[in-house]
Design a protein around this motif. Sequence first.
Motif, PDB file in Angstrom:
ATOM      1  N   ARG A 299       0.832  -1.212   0.000  1.00 23.15           N
ATOM      2  CA  ARG A 299       0.000   0.000   0.000  1.00 23.15           C
ATOM      3  C   ARG A 299       0.862   1.255   0.000  1.00 23.15           C
ATOM      4  NH1 ARG A 299      -3.353  -3.105   3.535  1.00 23.15           N
ATOM      5  NH2 ARG A 299      -2.356  -2.171   5.357  1.00 23.15           N
ATOM      6  N   GLU A 300       1.956   1.202   0.796  1.00 19.84           N
ATOM      7  CA  GLU A 300       2.846   2.360   0.829  1.00 19.84           C
ATOM      8  C   GLU A 300       3.487   2.602  -0.538  1.00 19.84           C
ATOM      9  OE1 GLU A 300       5.554   1.419   3.907  1.00 19.84           O
ATOM     10  OE2 GLU A 300       4.238   2.119   5.537  1.00 19.84           O
ATOM     11  N   ILE A 301       3.900   1.500  -1.191  1.00 22.78           N
ATOM     12  CA  ILE A 301       4.508   1.638  -2.521  1.00 22.78           C
ATOM     13  C   ILE A 301       3.501   2.207  -3.513  1.00 22.78           C
ATOM     14  CG2 ILE A 301       5.459   0.336  -4.469  1.00 22.78           C
ATOM     15  CD1 ILE A 301       6.717  -1.565  -2.396  1.00 22.78           C
ATOM     16  N   ALA A 302       2.250   1.669  -3.444  1.00 22.33           N
ATOM     17  CA  ALA A 302       1.215   2.171  -4.345  1.00 22.33           C
ATOM     18  C   ALA A 302       0.911   3.634  -4.075  1.00 22.33           C
ATOM     19  CB  ALA A 302      -0.054   1.325  -4.201  1.00 22.33           C
ATOM     20  N   LEU A 303       0.876   4.003  -2.795  1.00 19.00           N
ATOM     21  CA  LEU A 303       0.591   5.393  -2.453  1.00 19.00           C
ATOM     22  C   LEU A 303       1.714   6.311  -2.929  1.00 19.00           C
ATOM     23  CD1 LEU A 303      -1.182   7.460  -1.039  1.00 19.00           C
ATOM     24  CD2 LEU A 303      -0.012   6.912   1.117  1.00 19.00           C
ATOM     25  N   GLU A 304       2.965   5.841  -2.725  1.00 14.16           N
ATOM     26  CA  GLU A 304       4.090   6.655  -3.194  1.00 14.16           C
ATOM     27  C   GLU A 304       4.045   6.830  -4.713  1.00 14.16           C
ATOM     28  OE1 GLU A 304       7.570   4.739  -1.797  1.00 14.16           O
ATOM     29  OE2 GLU A 304       7.291   5.338   0.302  1.00 14.16           O
ATOM     30  N   ALA A 305       3.687   5.748  -5.414  1.00 12.50           N
ATOM     31  CA  ALA A 305       3.577   5.860  -6.878  1.00 12.50           C
ATOM     32  C   ALA A 305       2.465   6.822  -7.259  1.00 12.50           C
ATOM     33  CB  ALA A 305       3.310   4.476  -7.473  1.00 12.50           C
ATOM     34  N   GLN A 306       1.374   6.757  -6.522  1.00 13.03           N
ATOM     35  CA  GLN A 306       0.266   7.673  -6.801  1.00 13.03           C
ATOM     36  C   GLN A 306       0.667   9.115  -6.530  1.00 13.03           C
ATOM     37  OE1 GLN A 306      -3.176   7.057  -4.370  1.00 13.03           O
ATOM     38  NE2 GLN A 306      -4.539   8.181  -5.736  1.00 13.03           N
ATOM     39  N   VAL A 307       1.391   9.301  -5.412  1.00  7.55           N
ATOM     40  CA  VAL A 307       1.832  10.664  -5.084  1.00  7.55           C
ATOM     41  C   VAL A 307       2.761  11.200  -6.158  1.00  7.55           C
ATOM     42  CG1 VAL A 307       3.230  12.000  -3.459  1.00  7.55           C
ATOM     43  CG2 VAL A 307       1.498  10.425  -2.603  1.00  7.55           C
ATOM     44  N   ARG A 308       3.682  10.306  -6.610  1.00  3.32           N
ATOM     45  CA  ARG A 308       4.586  10.754  -7.669  1.00  3.32           C
ATOM     46  C   ARG A 308       3.818  11.113  -8.939  1.00  3.32           C
ATOM     47  NH1 ARG A 308       7.814   6.469  -5.707  1.00  3.32           N
ATOM     48  NH2 ARG A 308       7.041   5.103  -7.379  1.00  3.32           N
ATOM     49  N   ALA A 309       2.829  10.276  -9.287  1.00  7.16           N
ATOM     50  CA  ALA A 309       2.031  10.558 -10.490  1.00  7.16           C
ATOM     51  C   ALA A 309       1.247  11.849 -10.351  1.00  7.16           C
ATOM     52  CB  ALA A 309       1.089   9.387 -10.771  1.00  7.16           C
ATOM     53  N   LEU A 310       0.696  12.058  -9.161  1.00  7.52           N
ATOM     54  CA  LEU A 310      -0.071  13.288  -8.951  1.00  7.52           C
ATOM     55  C   LEU A 310       0.826  14.511  -8.984  1.00  7.52           C
ATOM     56  CD1 LEU A 310      -2.562  12.136  -6.163  1.00  7.52           C
ATOM     57  CD2 LEU A 310      -3.073  12.621  -8.569  1.00  7.52           C
ATOM     58  N   ARG A 311       2.046  14.334  -8.435  1.00 15.52           N
ATOM     59  CA  ARG A 311       2.956  15.470  -8.461  1.00 15.52           C
ATOM     60  C   ARG A 311       3.321  15.861  -9.902  1.00 15.52           C
ATOM     61  NH1 ARG A 311       7.103  13.843  -3.534  1.00 15.52           N
ATOM     62  NH2 ARG A 311       5.716  14.500  -1.827  1.00 15.52           N
ATOM     63  N   GLU A 312       3.417  14.782 -10.744  1.00 19.64           N
ATOM     64  CA  GLU A 312       3.730  15.066 -12.136  1.00 19.64           C
ATOM     65  C   GLU A 312       2.578  15.809 -12.826  1.00 19.64           C
ATOM     66  OE1 GLU A 312       4.599  11.319 -13.826  1.00 19.64           O
ATOM     67  OE2 GLU A 312       6.551  11.103 -12.822  1.00 19.64           O
ATOM     68  N   LEU A 313       1.350  15.484 -12.368  1.00 21.41           N
ATOM     69  CA  LEU A 313       0.180  16.107 -12.985  1.00 21.41           C
ATOM     70  C   LEU A 313      -0.311  17.339 -12.245  1.00 21.41           C
ATOM     71  CD1 LEU A 313      -1.927  12.882 -13.714  1.00 21.41           C
ATOM     72  CD2 LEU A 313      -0.589  14.210 -15.353  1.00 21.41           C
ATOM     73  N   SER A 314       0.135  17.489 -11.012  1.00 20.46           N
ATOM     74  CA  SER A 314      -0.512  18.469 -10.148  1.00 20.46           C
ATOM     75  C   SER A 314      -0.079  19.893 -10.453  1.00 20.46           C
ATOM     76  CB  SER A 314      -0.206  18.155  -8.681  1.00 20.46           C
ATOM     77  OG  SER A 314       1.171  18.318  -8.437  1.00 20.46           O
ATOM     78  N   THR A 315      -1.095  20.714 -10.382  1.00 21.19           N
ATOM     79  CA  THR A 315      -0.989  22.179 -10.376  1.00 21.19           C
ATOM     80  C   THR A 315       0.058  22.756 -11.325  1.00 21.19           C
ATOM     81  OG1 THR A 315       0.527  22.110  -8.490  1.00 21.19           O
ATOM     82  CG2 THR A 315      -1.826  22.279  -8.014  1.00 21.19           C
ATOM     83  N   PRO A 316       0.027  22.427 -12.624  1.00 20.45           N
ATOM     84  CA  PRO A 316       0.869  23.212 -13.534  1.00 20.45           C
ATOM     85  C   PRO A 316       0.263  24.617 -13.701  1.00 20.45           C
ATOM     86  CG  PRO A 316      -0.524  21.711 -14.775  1.00 20.45           C
ATOM     87  CD  PRO A 316      -0.769  21.402 -13.329  1.00 20.45           C
ATOM     88  N   ILE A 317       1.082  25.605 -13.713  1.00 20.08           N
ATOM     89  CA  ILE A 317       0.616  26.991 -13.907  1.00 20.08           C
ATOM     90  C   ILE A 317       0.789  27.330 -15.383  1.00 20.08           C
ATOM     91  CG2 ILE A 317       0.934  29.396 -13.245  1.00 20.08           C
ATOM     92  CD1 ILE A 317       2.033  28.389 -10.584  1.00 20.08           C
ATOM     93  N   VAL A 318      -0.344  27.493 -16.057  1.00 19.62           N
ATOM     94  CA  VAL A 318      -0.331  27.714 -17.511  1.00 19.62           C
ATOM     95  C   VAL A 318      -0.635  29.184 -17.795  1.00 19.62           C
ATOM     96  CG1 VAL A 318      -1.312  27.027 -19.722  1.00 19.62           C
ATOM     97  CG2 VAL A 318      -1.140  25.351 -17.842  1.00 19.62           C
ATOM     98  N   PRO A 319       0.321  29.960 -18.246  1.00 20.44           N
ATOM     99  CA  PRO A 319       0.027  31.367 -18.582  1.00 20.44           C
ATOM    100  C   PRO A 319      -0.750  31.448 -19.895  1.00 20.44           C
ATOM    101  CG  PRO A 319       2.320  30.841 -19.044  1.00 20.44           C
ATOM    102  CD  PRO A 319       1.733  29.620 -18.419  1.00 20.44           C
ATOM    103  N   ILE A 320      -1.839  32.217 -19.894  1.00 21.16           N
ATOM    104  CA  ILE A 320      -2.612  32.417 -21.126  1.00 21.16           C
ATOM    105  C   ILE A 320      -2.441  33.847 -21.658  1.00 21.16           C
ATOM    106  CG2 ILE A 320      -4.307  30.650 -20.538  1.00 21.16           C
ATOM    107  CD1 ILE A 320      -6.168  32.907 -19.641  1.00 21.16           C
ATOM    108  N   SER A 321      -1.843  34.676 -20.863  1.00 20.15           N
ATOM    109  CA  SER A 321      -1.498  36.044 -21.289  1.00 20.15           C
ATOM    110  C   SER A 321      -0.479  36.582 -20.312  1.00 20.15           C
ATOM    111  CB  SER A 321      -2.746  36.941 -21.317  1.00 20.15           C
ATOM    112  OG  SER A 321      -3.179  37.218 -19.988  1.00 20.15           O
ATOM    113  N   ARG A 322      -0.084  37.835 -20.521  1.00 22.31           N
ATOM    114  CA  ARG A 322       0.919  38.421 -19.631  1.00 22.31           C
ATOM    115  C   ARG A 322       0.365  38.644 -18.241  1.00 22.31           C
ATOM    116  NH1 ARG A 322       2.679  43.544 -18.566  1.00 22.31           N
ATOM    117  NH2 ARG A 322       1.112  44.417 -19.977  1.00 22.31           N
ATOM    118  N   ARG A 323      -0.963  38.783 -18.149  1.00 24.42           N
ATOM    119  CA  ARG A 323      -1.584  39.095 -16.865  1.00 24.42           C
ATOM    120  C   ARG A 323      -2.489  37.983 -16.333  1.00 24.42           C
ATOM    121  NH1 ARG A 323       0.634  43.360 -14.166  1.00 24.42           N
ATOM    122  NH2 ARG A 323       1.101  45.107 -15.585  1.00 24.42           N
TER     123      ARG A 323
END
Length: 431
Positions: A299-323
């Motif tokens: 379970r710990e290994i699966a959770l760590e893998a999930q955390v790593r996957a989420l970190r890869e997907l989590s909260t990218p900041i995408v600029p759509i303009s200068r502001r």
Amino acid sequence: MLHRTRILIVDDNASIHSDFRRILKAGPTRSSLEEHEAELFGDIDAPRALPVVELDVELTLAHQGEEGVARVREARASGEPYAVAFVDFRMPPGIDGVETIHRIFEEDPDIQAVFCTAYTDLSWKEIANRLWQVDRYLILKKPFEPMEVRQTAAALSAKWRHERERARAHAALLEREARLQALIDALPQGILRVDRQGRCLEYRLPPGSAASGAGAVPASLEELMPRDDAARVLELVRRAIDQGASQRMELSMDAGGGHRHVDVRITALGGGRAEAILSLTDITELRQRQEEERLLREREIALEAQVRALRELSTPIVPISRRAVVVPLVGEFDARRSESMRSALLAGIVARGTRTAILDVTGVPRMDEQMAAELERTAGAVQLLGADPVLTGLGPEAAQQLVALGISLAGLRTFLTLQEGVAFALRRHKI
């Protein structure tokens, strides 16, 4: 090596005491010259030379049977018992020799005795009926032959000493056996002794079992375990006996308390005996703990893998303009992940001079109280930096969930889709 021997003489005749003292404590024999002089000159009155039987004797003299019994009692109590008692058969007016020896034997069960008599009113059978310990006394006829007295004293003293040594050795052996038995009883394992045919010779269940201790011995291994397991164990028993090397295996069987795991260790008994000792240890709890630890690690290994996957997907900041920027939220959010997203967003706002931050929750599977609270905190932090938070992707089900929870998200601009939110930000900043 000479052993000091305590000997008791019980006789009402003082001259007999002197004879015993002379015989048992005799000095060295005369020289050959003295012997020839005695033969030539007729030294008839000179004491006869005695054969040398080495003795280190401490003599105690008693004149009556009661006195002799008392001496034996005192010696036994003091820890310095007599080895041999020479007792006269007749000692009027007191008790006779048979009664004296009978009482002496009651006081000291180890002492050896000798009847000294010229004649007796009792036959040997009658004496034996009164003194059944026939291996502890002899009958010595008067007049004494000094060699017989010394040999009798030496032989009975040696017998007394050997019997005491054997008794001490036996007591030590019993004590050692008791310690070993206590040690075995304290072991958590079951113990089984079998021969190479699989016959059970001794069996001891482990403490705490339904019939712990040395109960009824099963006839064979098949009475203890399934036939296939018994055959595997018997094969290892024979290998241990033939090779003299310990064997080990693990059994998995159904018992009264459910499925059990048993560790079996097999050791040849040795000493030319075609037998082996089996140690049976219930390791069910150990295996259960190991299984629980394995599942926990998985379970710990699966959770760590999930955390790593989420970190890869989590909260990218995408600029759509200068502001303006977009922060797409995907998956489950806990406090730690929300804090990480908020920190990244706020840092990006400061670095870019962002005026509009779009939080898109299209990828969030459910809107619960914790998620709503994290959105409110994030929106509040964005406003403190002078930017406007915008929420997009909030569907009908999520809206109903928020209403059910009593959360309104008042003051936070919302749009149904991300496209609408982006269009709003672009119009606002005329980009």
